[in-house]
Design an enzyme around this catalytic site. Structure first.
Site, PDB file in Angstrom:
ATOM      1  N   LYS A 190       0.843  -1.205   0.000  1.00  0.00           N
ATOM      2  CA  LYS A 190       0.000   0.000   0.000  1.00  0.00           C
ATOM      3  C   LYS A 190       0.874   1.250   0.000  1.00  0.00           C
ATOM      4  O   LYS A 190       0.583   2.227  -0.687  1.00  0.00           O
ATOM      5  CB  LYS A 190      -0.936  -0.002   1.212  1.00  0.00           C
ATOM      6  CG  LYS A 190      -2.082  -0.988   1.059  1.00  0.00           C
ATOM      7  CD  LYS A 190      -2.892  -1.141   2.327  1.00  0.00           C
ATOM      8  CE  LYS A 190      -3.834  -2.332   2.197  1.00  0.00           C
ATOM      9  NZ  LYS A 190      -4.375  -2.792   3.472  1.00  0.00           N
ATOM     10  N   GLN A 192      -4.649  -2.117  10.241  1.00  0.00           N
ATOM     11  CA  GLN A 192      -4.522  -3.472   9.688  1.00  0.00           C
ATOM     12  C   GLN A 192      -5.220  -4.481  10.608  1.00  0.00           C
ATOM     13  O   GLN A 192      -4.853  -4.625  11.773  1.00  0.00           O
ATOM     14  CB  GLN A 192      -3.015  -3.804   9.545  1.00  0.00           C
ATOM     15  CG  GLN A 192      -2.729  -5.116   8.870  1.00  0.00           C
ATOM     16  CD  GLN A 192      -3.116  -5.142   7.384  1.00  0.00           C
ATOM     17  OE1 GLN A 192      -3.046  -4.140   6.698  1.00  0.00           O
ATOM     18  NE2 GLN A 192      -3.554  -6.292   6.905  1.00  0.00           N
ATOM     19  N   ASP A 217     -10.870   2.258   4.683  1.00  0.00           N
ATOM     20  CA  ASP A 217     -11.222   0.844   4.533  1.00  0.00           C
ATOM     21  C   ASP A 217     -12.739   0.651   4.558  1.00  0.00           C
ATOM     22  O   ASP A 217     -13.228  -0.451   4.312  1.00  0.00           O
ATOM     23  CB  ASP A 217     -10.608   0.008   5.675  1.00  0.00           C
ATOM     24  CG  ASP A 217      -9.361  -0.732   5.225  1.00  0.00           C
ATOM     25  OD1 ASP A 217      -9.147  -0.842   4.000  1.00  0.00           O
ATOM     26  OD2 ASP A 217      -8.606  -1.193   6.092  1.00  0.00           O
TER      27      ASP A 217
END
Ligand code: NAP
Length: 281
Positions: free
Chosen positions: A44, A88, A111
Protein backbone atom coordinates in the site's frame (compact mmCIF):
# COMPACT_ATOMS: atom_id res chain seq x y z
CA UNK A 1 -11.46 -10.19 -16.54
CA UNK A 2 -7.93 -9.03 -15.72
CA UNK A 3 -7.69 -6.16 -13.25
CA UNK A 4 -4.19 -4.85 -13.98
CA UNK A 5 -4.84 -2.42 -16.86
CA UNK A 6 -7.93 -0.88 -15.24
CA UNK A 7 -6.12 -0.60 -11.90
CA UNK A 8 -3.27 1.22 -13.70
CA UNK A 9 -5.72 3.72 -15.19
CA UNK A 10 -7.36 4.32 -11.81
CA UNK A 11 -3.96 4.88 -10.20
CA UNK A 12 -3.01 7.38 -12.91
CA UNK A 13 -6.31 9.18 -12.28
CA UNK A 14 -5.60 9.19 -8.53
CA UNK A 15 -2.16 10.74 -9.17
CA UNK A 16 -3.83 13.54 -11.16
CA UNK A 17 -6.35 14.12 -8.36
CA UNK A 18 -3.59 14.20 -5.76
CA UNK A 19 -1.80 16.88 -7.76
CA UNK A 20 -5.01 18.88 -8.01
CA UNK A 21 -5.54 18.67 -4.25
CA UNK A 22 -2.00 19.87 -3.54
CA UNK A 23 -1.09 16.59 -1.81
CA UNK A 24 -2.90 14.18 0.51
CA UNK A 25 -1.82 11.78 3.28
CA UNK A 26 -2.50 8.14 4.17
CA UNK A 27 -1.59 6.49 7.48
CA UNK A 28 -1.43 2.76 8.17
CA UNK A 29 -1.53 1.38 11.69
CA UNK A 30 -0.01 -2.04 12.36
CA UNK A 31 0.02 -3.71 15.76
CA UNK A 32 2.72 -6.37 16.08
CA UNK A 33 4.77 -7.80 13.24
CA UNK A 34 2.67 -10.36 11.39
CA UNK A 35 4.74 -10.94 8.21
CA UNK A 36 1.73 -11.17 5.84
CA UNK A 37 0.36 -7.87 7.20
CA UNK A 38 3.77 -6.28 6.79
CA UNK A 39 3.79 -7.27 3.10
CA UNK A 40 0.24 -5.92 2.52
CA UNK A 41 1.14 -2.65 4.21
CA UNK A 42 4.37 -2.29 2.27
CA UNK A 43 2.44 -2.73 -1.01
CA UNK A 44 0.00 0.00 0.00
CA UNK A 45 2.85 2.38 0.80
CA UNK A 46 4.58 1.62 -2.51
CA UNK A 47 1.35 2.27 -4.40
CA UNK A 48 0.73 5.46 -2.42
CA UNK A 49 4.25 6.72 -3.18
CA UNK A 50 3.70 6.10 -6.90
CA UNK A 51 0.61 8.34 -6.78
CA UNK A 52 2.53 10.94 -4.72
CA UNK A 53 0.35 10.30 -1.66
CA UNK A 54 2.37 10.99 1.49
CA UNK A 55 2.19 7.89 3.65
CA UNK A 56 2.87 7.29 7.32
CA UNK A 57 3.60 3.79 8.60
CA UNK A 58 2.69 3.64 12.29
CA UNK A 59 3.98 0.43 13.85
CA UNK A 60 2.79 -0.23 17.40
CA UNK A 61 4.11 -2.84 19.81
CA UNK A 62 2.36 -6.20 20.13
CA UNK A 63 1.52 -5.50 23.80
CA UNK A 64 -0.14 -2.10 23.29
CA UNK A 65 -3.32 -1.51 25.31
CA UNK A 66 -6.69 -0.84 23.69
CA UNK A 67 -6.65 2.69 25.14
CA UNK A 68 -3.18 3.47 23.79
CA UNK A 69 -4.22 2.16 20.35
CA UNK A 70 -7.32 4.39 20.42
CA UNK A 71 -5.15 7.33 21.49
CA UNK A 72 -2.86 6.75 18.47
CA UNK A 73 -5.86 6.76 16.15
CA UNK A 74 -7.04 9.91 17.93
CA UNK A 75 -3.78 11.66 17.02
CA UNK A 76 -4.17 10.64 13.38
CA UNK A 77 -7.81 11.80 13.44
CA UNK A 78 -6.77 15.32 14.39
CA UNK A 79 -3.67 15.45 12.16
CA UNK A 80 -4.57 17.75 9.29
CA UNK A 81 -1.94 16.15 7.03
CA UNK A 82 -3.68 12.77 7.23
CA UNK A 83 -6.70 12.15 5.01
CA UNK A 84 -6.99 8.37 5.32
CA UNK A 85 -6.35 5.86 8.12
CA UNK A 86 -6.06 2.09 7.68
CA UNK A 87 -5.86 -0.09 10.77
CA UNK A 88 -4.52 -3.47 9.69
CA UNK A 89 -7.00 -6.14 10.81
CA UNK A 90 -7.24 -8.58 12.44
CA UNK A 91 -5.48 -7.20 15.50
CA UNK A 92 -3.73 -9.52 17.95
CA UNK A 93 -6.40 -11.57 19.71
CA UNK A 94 -6.42 -9.69 23.03
CA UNK A 95 -7.39 -6.45 21.27
CA UNK A 96 -10.93 -5.69 20.10
CA UNK A 97 -11.10 -4.99 16.33
CA UNK A 98 -14.51 -3.31 16.63
CA UNK A 99 -13.32 -0.88 19.31
CA UNK A 100 -10.22 -0.04 17.25
CA UNK A 101 -12.35 0.70 14.20
CA UNK A 102 -14.73 2.87 16.25
CA UNK A 103 -11.76 5.03 17.27
CA UNK A 104 -11.17 6.12 13.64
CA UNK A 105 -12.83 9.30 12.37
CA UNK A 106 -15.38 7.93 9.83
CA UNK A 107 -14.37 10.55 7.27
CA UNK A 108 -10.81 9.15 7.33
CA UNK A 109 -11.94 5.50 7.31
CA UNK A 110 -10.61 4.56 3.86
CA UNK A 111 -11.22 0.84 4.53
CA UNK A 112 -14.94 1.63 4.92
CA UNK A 113 -15.23 -0.50 8.06
CA UNK A 114 -16.49 2.07 10.60
CA UNK A 115 -20.16 1.47 11.51
CA UNK A 116 -21.01 4.89 10.07
CA UNK A 117 -19.72 3.89 6.64
CA UNK A 118 -21.14 0.35 6.88
CA UNK A 119 -24.50 1.92 7.82
CA UNK A 120 -24.36 4.41 4.97
CA UNK A 121 -23.81 1.51 2.56
CA UNK A 122 -26.66 -0.48 4.10
CA UNK A 123 -28.94 2.53 3.68
CA UNK A 124 -28.05 2.86 0.01
CA UNK A 125 -25.79 5.92 0.22
CA UNK A 126 -22.26 4.53 -0.13
CA UNK A 127 -19.77 6.99 1.36
CA UNK A 128 -16.47 5.20 2.02
CA UNK A 129 -16.85 1.60 0.87
CA UNK A 130 -14.31 -1.22 1.43
CA UNK A 131 -11.78 -1.25 -1.41
CA UNK A 132 -12.21 -4.84 -2.63
CA UNK A 133 -15.97 -4.69 -3.33
CA UNK A 134 -15.52 -1.25 -4.85
CA UNK A 135 -12.84 -2.67 -7.14
CA UNK A 136 -15.11 -5.55 -8.13
CA UNK A 137 -17.87 -3.10 -9.12
CA UNK A 138 -15.38 -1.15 -11.27
CA UNK A 139 -14.28 -4.38 -12.97
CA UNK A 140 -17.87 -5.40 -13.65
CA UNK A 141 -18.56 -1.98 -15.17
CA UNK A 142 -15.37 -2.14 -17.26
CA UNK A 143 -16.41 -5.48 -18.75
CA UNK A 144 -20.02 -4.31 -19.13
CA UNK A 145 -21.48 -7.11 -17.04
CA UNK A 146 -25.23 -6.55 -16.88
CA UNK A 147 -26.32 -6.28 -13.24
CA UNK A 148 -29.85 -4.90 -13.49
CA UNK A 149 -32.16 -7.86 -12.97
CA UNK A 150 -29.24 -10.34 -12.90
CA UNK A 151 -29.13 -13.19 -10.39
CA UNK A 152 -26.02 -12.55 -8.31
CA UNK A 153 -24.68 -15.08 -5.82
CA UNK A 154 -22.03 -14.07 -3.29
CA UNK A 155 -20.13 -16.82 -1.48
CA UNK A 156 -18.86 -15.37 1.81
CA UNK A 157 -20.31 -12.81 4.21
CA UNK A 158 -17.31 -11.02 5.71
CA UNK A 159 -17.58 -7.35 6.64
CA UNK A 160 -14.90 -6.37 4.12
CA UNK A 161 -15.94 -8.40 1.07
CA UNK A 162 -19.11 -10.52 1.17
CA UNK A 163 -21.57 -8.16 2.87
CA UNK A 164 -20.49 -4.94 1.12
CA UNK A 165 -20.39 -6.49 -2.38
CA UNK A 166 -23.86 -7.95 -1.75
CA UNK A 167 -25.14 -4.45 -0.88
CA UNK A 168 -23.50 -2.83 -3.91
CA UNK A 169 -25.00 -5.48 -6.21
CA UNK A 170 -28.39 -5.01 -4.60
CA UNK A 171 -28.13 -1.27 -5.23
CA UNK A 172 -27.29 -2.07 -8.85
CA UNK A 173 -30.65 -3.90 -8.99
CA UNK A 174 -29.30 -7.45 -9.03
CA UNK A 175 -31.24 -10.14 -7.15
CA UNK A 176 -28.71 -11.17 -4.54
CA UNK A 177 -28.20 -14.42 -2.63
CA UNK A 178 -25.52 -14.62 0.06
CA UNK A 179 -24.00 -18.04 0.85
CA UNK A 180 -21.82 -18.89 3.85
CA UNK A 181 -20.42 -21.83 5.77
CA UNK A 182 -23.89 -23.00 6.86
CA UNK A 183 -25.33 -22.94 3.34
CA UNK A 184 -26.49 -26.37 2.30
CA UNK A 185 -26.03 -27.61 -1.25
CA UNK A 186 -23.95 -24.64 -2.33
CA UNK A 187 -24.15 -25.68 -5.99
CA UNK A 188 -27.94 -25.23 -6.01
CA UNK A 189 -27.27 -21.53 -5.53
CA UNK A 190 -24.12 -21.12 -7.60
CA UNK A 191 -25.64 -22.89 -10.62
CA UNK A 192 -28.38 -20.28 -10.67
CA UNK A 193 -25.97 -17.35 -10.78
CA UNK A 194 -25.54 -15.03 -13.77
CA UNK A 195 -22.85 -13.40 -11.64
CA UNK A 196 -20.93 -15.37 -9.02
CA UNK A 197 -18.63 -13.60 -6.56
CA UNK A 198 -16.56 -15.97 -4.47
CA UNK A 199 -14.82 -14.81 -1.28
CA UNK A 200 -14.49 -17.81 1.00
CA UNK A 201 -10.71 -18.24 1.19
CA UNK A 202 -11.04 -21.94 0.28
CA UNK A 203 -9.07 -22.96 -2.83
CA UNK A 204 -11.18 -24.84 -5.37
CA UNK A 205 -14.47 -24.47 -3.46
CA UNK A 206 -16.05 -23.63 -6.84
CA UNK A 207 -15.57 -26.25 -9.56
CA UNK A 208 -16.66 -25.89 -13.22
CA UNK A 209 -19.70 -28.12 -12.56
CA UNK A 210 -20.99 -25.53 -10.07
CA UNK A 211 -21.11 -22.68 -12.60
CA UNK A 212 -23.83 -21.86 -15.10
CA UNK A 213 -22.72 -21.68 -18.72
CA UNK A 214 -22.03 -18.08 -19.72
CA UNK A 215 -21.88 -16.73 -16.15
CA UNK A 216 -19.47 -14.03 -15.00
CA UNK A 217 -17.31 -15.25 -12.11
CA UNK A 218 -15.29 -13.02 -9.80
CA UNK A 219 -12.71 -14.91 -7.75
CA UNK A 220 -11.75 -12.86 -4.69
CA UNK A 221 -9.97 -15.65 -2.81
CA UNK A 222 -6.22 -15.62 -2.41
CA UNK A 223 -4.50 -18.55 -0.73
CA UNK A 224 -0.81 -19.30 -0.64
CA UNK A 225 -0.20 -22.94 -1.56
CA UNK A 226 2.80 -24.98 -2.68
CA UNK A 227 1.65 -24.25 -6.24
CA UNK A 228 1.79 -20.50 -5.54
CA UNK A 229 -1.10 -18.07 -5.09
CA UNK A 230 -4.46 -19.61 -5.93
CA UNK A 231 -8.06 -18.43 -5.85
CA UNK A 232 -11.27 -20.05 -4.66
CA UNK A 233 -12.40 -20.96 -8.17
CA UNK A 234 -10.98 -23.88 -10.15
CA UNK A 235 -9.28 -22.28 -13.21
CA UNK A 236 -11.01 -24.90 -15.39
CA UNK A 237 -14.16 -22.83 -14.81
CA UNK A 238 -13.00 -20.52 -17.61
CA UNK A 239 -14.27 -23.17 -20.05
CA UNK A 240 -17.82 -22.70 -18.71
CA UNK A 241 -17.92 -19.07 -17.63
CA UNK A 242 -18.10 -16.14 -20.02
CA UNK A 243 -15.80 -14.13 -17.73
CA UNK A 244 -13.51 -15.25 -14.90
CA UNK A 245 -11.10 -13.06 -12.96
CA UNK A 246 -7.62 -14.58 -12.70
CA UNK A 247 -5.70 -15.08 -9.45
CA UNK A 248 -3.34 -13.34 -9.18
CA UNK A 249 -4.00 -10.30 -11.37
CA UNK A 250 -7.78 -10.00 -11.11
CA UNK A 251 -9.33 -8.45 -8.02
CA UNK A 252 -6.01 -7.96 -6.16
CA UNK A 253 -4.67 -5.00 -8.21
CA UNK A 254 -8.12 -3.39 -8.08
CA UNK A 255 -8.11 -3.48 -4.28
CA UNK A 256 -4.88 -1.49 -4.03
CA UNK A 257 -6.08 1.02 -6.65
CA UNK A 258 -9.35 1.53 -4.75
CA UNK A 259 -7.55 2.11 -1.43
CA UNK A 260 -5.79 5.02 -3.14
CA UNK A 261 -9.00 6.18 -4.78
CA UNK A 262 -10.76 6.04 -1.39
CA UNK A 263 -8.01 8.21 0.08
CA UNK A 264 -8.67 10.86 -2.56
CA UNK A 265 -12.41 10.56 -1.85
CA UNK A 266 -11.83 10.93 1.90
CA UNK A 267 -9.66 14.02 1.27
CA UNK A 268 -12.41 15.56 -0.86
CA UNK A 269 -15.13 14.73 1.69
CA UNK A 270 -13.10 16.19 4.55
CA UNK A 271 -12.28 19.34 2.60
CA UNK A 272 -15.91 19.86 1.63
CA UNK A 273 -15.18 19.27 -2.07
CA UNK A 274 -17.63 16.37 -2.09
CA UNK A 275 -20.95 16.22 -0.29
CA UNK A 276 -21.80 13.25 1.92
CA UNK A 277 -24.04 11.14 -0.30
CA UNK A 278 -27.78 11.31 0.18
CA UNK A 279 -29.92 8.32 -0.55
CA UNK A 280 -29.51 6.97 -4.09
CA UNK A 281 -32.58 6.03 -6.05
P1 NAP B 1 -13.32 -14.39 5.82
O1 NAP B 1 -13.54 -13.24 6.72
O2 NAP B 1 -12.53 -15.57 6.30
O3 NAP B 1 -14.74 -14.90 5.31
C1 NAP B 1 -14.89 -16.08 4.59
C2 NAP B 1 -16.35 -16.30 4.32
O4 NAP B 1 -16.49 -17.52 3.60
C3 NAP B 1 -17.20 -16.43 5.59
O5 NAP B 1 -18.35 -15.64 5.49
C4 NAP B 1 -17.54 -17.91 5.64
O6 NAP B 1 -18.82 -18.18 6.19
C5 NAP B 1 -17.55 -18.27 4.17
N1 NAP B 1 -17.34 -19.69 4.00
C6 NAP B 1 -16.44 -20.48 4.62
N2 NAP B 1 -16.58 -21.76 4.23
C7 NAP B 1 -17.60 -21.78 3.35
C8 NAP B 1 -18.24 -22.81 2.63
N3 NAP B 1 -17.86 -24.08 2.72
N4 NAP B 1 -19.26 -22.47 1.81
C9 NAP B 1 -19.67 -21.21 1.69
N5 NAP B 1 -19.10 -20.17 2.37
C10 NAP B 1 -18.08 -20.46 3.20
O7 NAP B 1 -12.62 -13.97 4.48
P2 NAP B 1 -12.54 -12.56 3.67
O8 NAP B 1 -11.75 -11.60 4.45
O9 NAP B 1 -13.87 -12.18 3.15
O10 NAP B 1 -11.65 -13.06 2.46
C11 NAP B 1 -12.05 -14.12 1.62
C12 NAP B 1 -10.92 -14.46 0.67
O11 NAP B 1 -10.68 -13.35 -0.15
C13 NAP B 1 -9.59 -14.79 1.33
O12 NAP B 1 -8.91 -15.75 0.54
C14 NAP B 1 -8.84 -13.48 1.28
O13 NAP B 1 -7.43 -13.66 1.29
C15 NAP B 1 -9.32 -12.95 -0.04
N6 NAP B 1 -9.27 -11.49 -0.15
C16 NAP B 1 -8.72 -11.02 -1.30
C17 NAP B 1 -8.67 -9.66 -1.50
C18 NAP B 1 -8.10 -9.14 -2.77
O14 NAP B 1 -7.76 -7.98 -2.85
N7 NAP B 1 -8.03 -9.97 -3.81
C19 NAP B 1 -9.17 -8.78 -0.54
C20 NAP B 1 -9.77 -9.29 0.61
C21 NAP B 1 -9.81 -10.67 0.79
P3 NAP B 1 -19.18 -17.90 7.75
O15 NAP B 1 -19.47 -16.43 7.83
O16 NAP B 1 -20.37 -18.74 7.98
O17 NAP B 1 -17.97 -18.30 8.54
Amino acid sequence: MAGGPLAERIRAHVAEDVKGLGGIGLATVQVGEDPASTVYIRRKHEAAAEAAIASTDLKLPEDISQEALAASSGLLNTDDEIDGILVQLPLPRYLDDAAAVLAIDPVKDVDGVHPFNAGQLYLGRPTLVPATPLGIMKLLAEYRIELDGARAVVVGRSDIVGKPIAHLLLQANATVTICHSHTEELERHTLDADLLVVAAGLPGIISPEMVKSGAAVVDVGISRTEAGLVGDVDPGTSAVAHFLTPVPGGVGPMTIAMVLSNTVRAAKLRRGLLAFPGRQR
